[in-house]
Write a protein that holds these residues in place. Structure first.
Motif, PDB file in Angstrom:
ATOM      1  N   ALA A 433      43.606  36.469  39.039  1.00  0.00           N
ATOM      2  CA  ALA A 433      44.880  37.156  38.786  1.00  0.00           C
ATOM      3  C   ALA A 433      45.632  37.418  40.095  1.00  0.00           C
ATOM      4  CB  ALA A 433      44.619  38.482  38.076  1.00  0.00           C
ATOM      5  N   GLY A 434      44.902  37.493  41.197  1.00  0.00           N
ATOM      6  CA  GLY A 434      45.549  37.759  42.480  1.00  0.00           C
ATOM      7  C   GLY A 434      45.424  39.206  42.929  1.00  0.00           C
ATOM      8  N   ARG A 435      44.703  40.018  42.146  1.00  0.00           N
ATOM      9  CA  ARG A 435      44.443  41.386  42.623  1.00  0.00           C
ATOM     10  C   ARG A 435      43.631  41.304  43.910  1.00  0.00           C
ATOM     11  NH1 ARG A 435      44.343  42.874  37.267  1.00  0.00           N
ATOM     12  NH2 ARG A 435      45.629  44.716  36.872  1.00  0.00           N
ATOM     13  N   ILE A 436      42.615  40.458  43.860  1.00  0.00           N
ATOM     14  CA  ILE A 436      41.871  40.141  45.082  1.00  0.00           C
ATOM     15  C   ILE A 436      42.341  38.758  45.521  1.00  0.00           C
ATOM     16  CG2 ILE A 436      39.599  39.608  46.035  1.00  0.00           C
ATOM     17  CD1 ILE A 436      38.379  41.663  44.173  1.00  0.00           C
ATOM     18  N   ARG A 437      42.825  38.683  46.760  1.00  0.00           N
ATOM     19  CA  ARG A 437      43.365  37.398  47.244  1.00  0.00           C
ATOM     20  C   ARG A 437      42.236  36.386  47.472  1.00  0.00           C
ATOM     21  NH1 ARG A 437      47.533  37.624  52.293  1.00  0.00           N
ATOM     22  NH2 ARG A 437      48.096  35.442  52.506  1.00  0.00           N
ATOM     23  N   GLY A 438      41.130  36.875  47.981  1.00  0.00           N
ATOM     24  CA  GLY A 438      39.979  36.018  48.253  1.00  0.00           C
ATOM     25  C   GLY A 438      38.856  36.871  48.817  1.00  0.00           C
ATOM     26  N   VAL A 439      37.803  36.201  49.270  1.00  0.00           N
ATOM     27  CA  VAL A 439      36.631  36.925  49.774  1.00  0.00           C
ATOM     28  C   VAL A 439      36.340  36.460  51.204  1.00  0.00           C
ATOM     29  CG1 VAL A 439      34.174  37.408  49.397  1.00  0.00           C
ATOM     30  CG2 VAL A 439      35.682  37.056  47.435  1.00  0.00           C
TER      31      VAL A 439
END
Ligand code: BF8
Length: 671
Positions: A433-439
């Motif tokens: 969803a894009g809440r978290i951009r990445g890790v």
């Protein structure tokens, strides 16, 4: 390069470290920081342009077209230097794994003192992965078989080591195709040394292919075995409250620091320190008991399982002794500075070596033996207590920070869905969803060539603002802990809105402490589970994730970097490259450096780069994450899209006193 003299503030961003560095200066005592200033690195060796593998050299290649006495070209020399470092790193991790397997075998056969199988569920789960029968069998019977299977991975000569089957299917097929599946852990390390003997493998790409195989034997072999068995014997970590920094040392107690890597003895010392007989012995000596604290990865092992505080990371081992308040520093293997003994002679601190593999001239040696582990642990503590009376003037910095460590992959899986719906679905969904951009995994050492803890924490803080979830291990995790980034609500105001929303919903800090350096294998498992959960591609190289080792210095870090690249990750090392070459003086001297980036990316989808500037590290991390998002067809990252759900509850929580807020957020028990 001219010699530089840095101030304590330039040496470290940590106020506790600065205070001890001022004390060292007042006492006229050198530390790794000042020695780094005094020791200008050799510019030829540090560029990987020196070959010293035979007696015809060392050959230093500093001109175009120059070769070594044997005719070795610069790229061959650099590839050899690189693989030798990887082999040493893989050997260190894997030998740790081997020792854990021997302990498991001994525990299964009632040959040890003090150990039990603490996590039977994990034992059964791991055994089942290798088709070891578990139904109707006792934990010891299962453990005996698992120990045999694991011990066999080291000496196996042919075939494939079994834990590689835990990687995503597509990754395994790729490794098969590239002929890099490890046959046996020891075999790959030995072959790396054989291939780099004078007159052997001379094609740089062929040498580096074996570097991949050797590193995979570490990540999906020795290190993974070490993590599995540590969890089985000492418990799989789950969040608890801990503390970090030199301020965890206590004026009124006997301070014992455990430093190194293997949890076998340190876990027994934890048990012994709580023994009434030992507490009484300490009281009789005039102290208020024994205060244990850890340094380096031993700190991580006992912090995440028992909440034993961490006195600091790699560059704080000398600083702990400088407090004058440490009765004994008990060391086992890896990352132990030889300088400790001469430094300790200025104080009353006793340095105690314990591993049959490690002795330091001038240190007391009390050899660890699993058959009498608890007895030995008590003997060490008694010796430390006897030393309490010799304590002189002390100066313990009043600097410590709370943290919540213990995010094993099992716990991350559980926390995302609870007992009934544990899965990585919420994490994958938040990324999709894009809440978290990445890790980002921000891991690895300290290095006195850079400002202590600065690169780690700067990179971590900036990535958090960009909605990147950060996982950490090793000395990097301790750096963030000291800054309060591992304590959820303490850092959430500096976190991107979408990531903050996820952290608040699940009740986690934005930086997850996943353990010691061998526990980087937990990150491999998380990445694999994210792939298996679906929605983020069918292999690790498709996940919007990056690994960073901003302050690396050890050969183990290089091995970790290579196995992560071979597993599909983009890995960025800070500081300097050991094979940088000098392209301004010798054209093409960065050929190997380019190969491990562009060449490996073509072969494995992951690449390794060395980037000195932290802002450039951040830029490349975000660019890579966004590029992987685009390749998956995920919505473009939009920092303004999320962050408002649940705000009313947060405002309510913010009004509560800290202890109540922690209880409400984590439901955790205080130590
Ligand atoms: O294995 S991070 S300085 S302590 S090598 Fe050493 Fe580096 Fe610290 Fe742990 Ni890892």
């Amino acid at each position: 390069m001219p010699k530089t003299k840095r101030s304590p503030e330039e040496f470290s961003i940590d106020p506790a470290a600065q205070q001890m560095l001022i004390r060292a200066d007042e006492l006229g005592i050198g530390t790794a920081f000042t020695r780094a200033d005094d020791m200008v690195p050799c510019n030829i060796g540090s560029a990987g342009m020196c070959c010293k593998i035979c007696g015809m050299g060392p050959c230093r290649l500093t001109k175009d077209g120059q070769t070594g006495v044997c005719g070795a070209t610069l790229d061959t020399i650099q590839a050899r230097n690189f693989i030798r470092a990887v082999a040493a790193g893989a050997a260190a991790h894997s030998d740790h794994g081997r020792d854990m397997a021997f302990i498991l075998k001994a525990v299964a056969n009632d040959e040890t003192e003090g150990y039990v199988i603490r996590d039977v569920a994990k034992l059964r789960m791991i055994a089942a992965k290798y088709s070891i029968p578990i139904e109707g069998r006792s934990p010891k019977e299962i453990a005996n078989d698992l120990a045999d299977v694991y011990i066999a991975q080291f000496g196996q000569q042919k075939g494939r080591i079994l834990p590689v089957a835990r990687a995503p299917k597509k990754r395994q097929a790729l490794w098969n195709e590239r002929n890099v599946v490890p046959r046996g852990v020891d075999r790959e390390v030995v072959e790396a040394l054989h291939r780099t003997h004078i007159g052997d493998d001379q094609e740089p790409t062929h040498i580096l292919q074996h570097a991949v195989r050797t590193a995979l034997a570490d990540g999906w072999g020795g290190s993974m075995i070490a993590t599995d068995i540590s969890d089985i014997l000492f418990g799989t970590p789950a969040p608890l409250l801990g503390q970090a920094n030199l301020g965890v040392l206590k004026e009124d107690m006997v301070n014992v620091i455990v430093h190194g890597h293997e949890p076998t003895l340190s876990q027994m010392i934890v048990a012994a320190s709580q023994d009434p007989e030992i507490i009484e012995y300490a009281r009789a000596a005039g102290a208020n008991g024994v205060n244990l604290a850890g340094i380096c990865c031993t700190a991580n092992e006992i912090l995440m399982r028992q909440g034993i505080p961490a006195a600091g990371n790699f560059l704080q081992q000398e600083l702990a002794i400088l407090t004058g308040a440490v009765e004994a520093m008990v060391v086992d293997v890896q990352c132990i500075m030889q300088a400790l003994v001469s430094l300790a002679q200025n104080f009353h601190t006793e340095i105690i070596t314990t591993s049959p593999k490690v002795r330091i001239t001038g240190a007391t040696h009390i050899e660890f033996n699993e058959h009498k582990a608890l007895t030995i642990a008590k003997q060490i503590l008694r010796q430390a207590i006897d030393n309490y009376k010799n304590r002189g003037e002390t100066q313990i910095p009043d600097v410590r920070e709370d943290l919540v460590p213990g995010f094993s992959h099992e716990y991350i899986n559980y926390m995302l869905g609870g007992s009934y719906r544990s899965s990585f679905r919420p994490l994958n969904d938040a990324i999709m969803a894009g809440r978290i951009r990445g890790v980002a995994a921000v891991v690895g050492c300290n290095n006195p060539r850079s400002q202590h803890d600065y690169l780690h924490t700067h990179v971590t803080r900036e990535l958090l603002k960009q909605d990147v979830l950060v996982v950490e291990t090793g000395c990097g995790a301790i750096a963030s802990a000291k800054l309060g980034l591992l304590l959820g609500e303490a850092g959430l105001d500096q976190v991107g809105a979408g990531l903050r929303e996820v952290c608040e919903t699940v009740g986690i800090p934005p930086v997850l402490h996943m353990g010691s350096c061998v526990d980087n294998t937990r990150i491999l498992t998380v990445l694999t589970q994210m792939v298996e959960e679906g929605g983020l591609g069918d292999d690790i190289d498709q996940i919007p994730a990056v690994g960073l080792a901003p302050e690396w210095m050890s050969e183990k870090a290089l091995s970790i970097g290579v196995y992560c690249v071979a597993s599909g990750a983009y890995v960025i090392f800070g500081g300097s490259s050991p094979i940088s070459g000098m392209p301004d003086k010798v054209s093409d001297s960065d050929k190997v450096l380019r190969y491990i980036s562009e060449g490996w990316e073509e072969l494995y989808g992951g690449k390794m780069e060395f980037v000195a500037d932290p802002d450039e590290m951040i830029r490349r991390t975000l660019a890579h994450i966004d590029q992987k998002r685009a390749a998956l067809g995920l919505p473009e990252y939009d920092p303004a899209r999320f962050g408002r759900s649940g705000d009313a509850r947060i405002e309510e929580l913010e009004l509560l006193p800290l202890a109540e807020r922690q209880a409400a957020l984590y439901g955790m028990a205080n130590r």
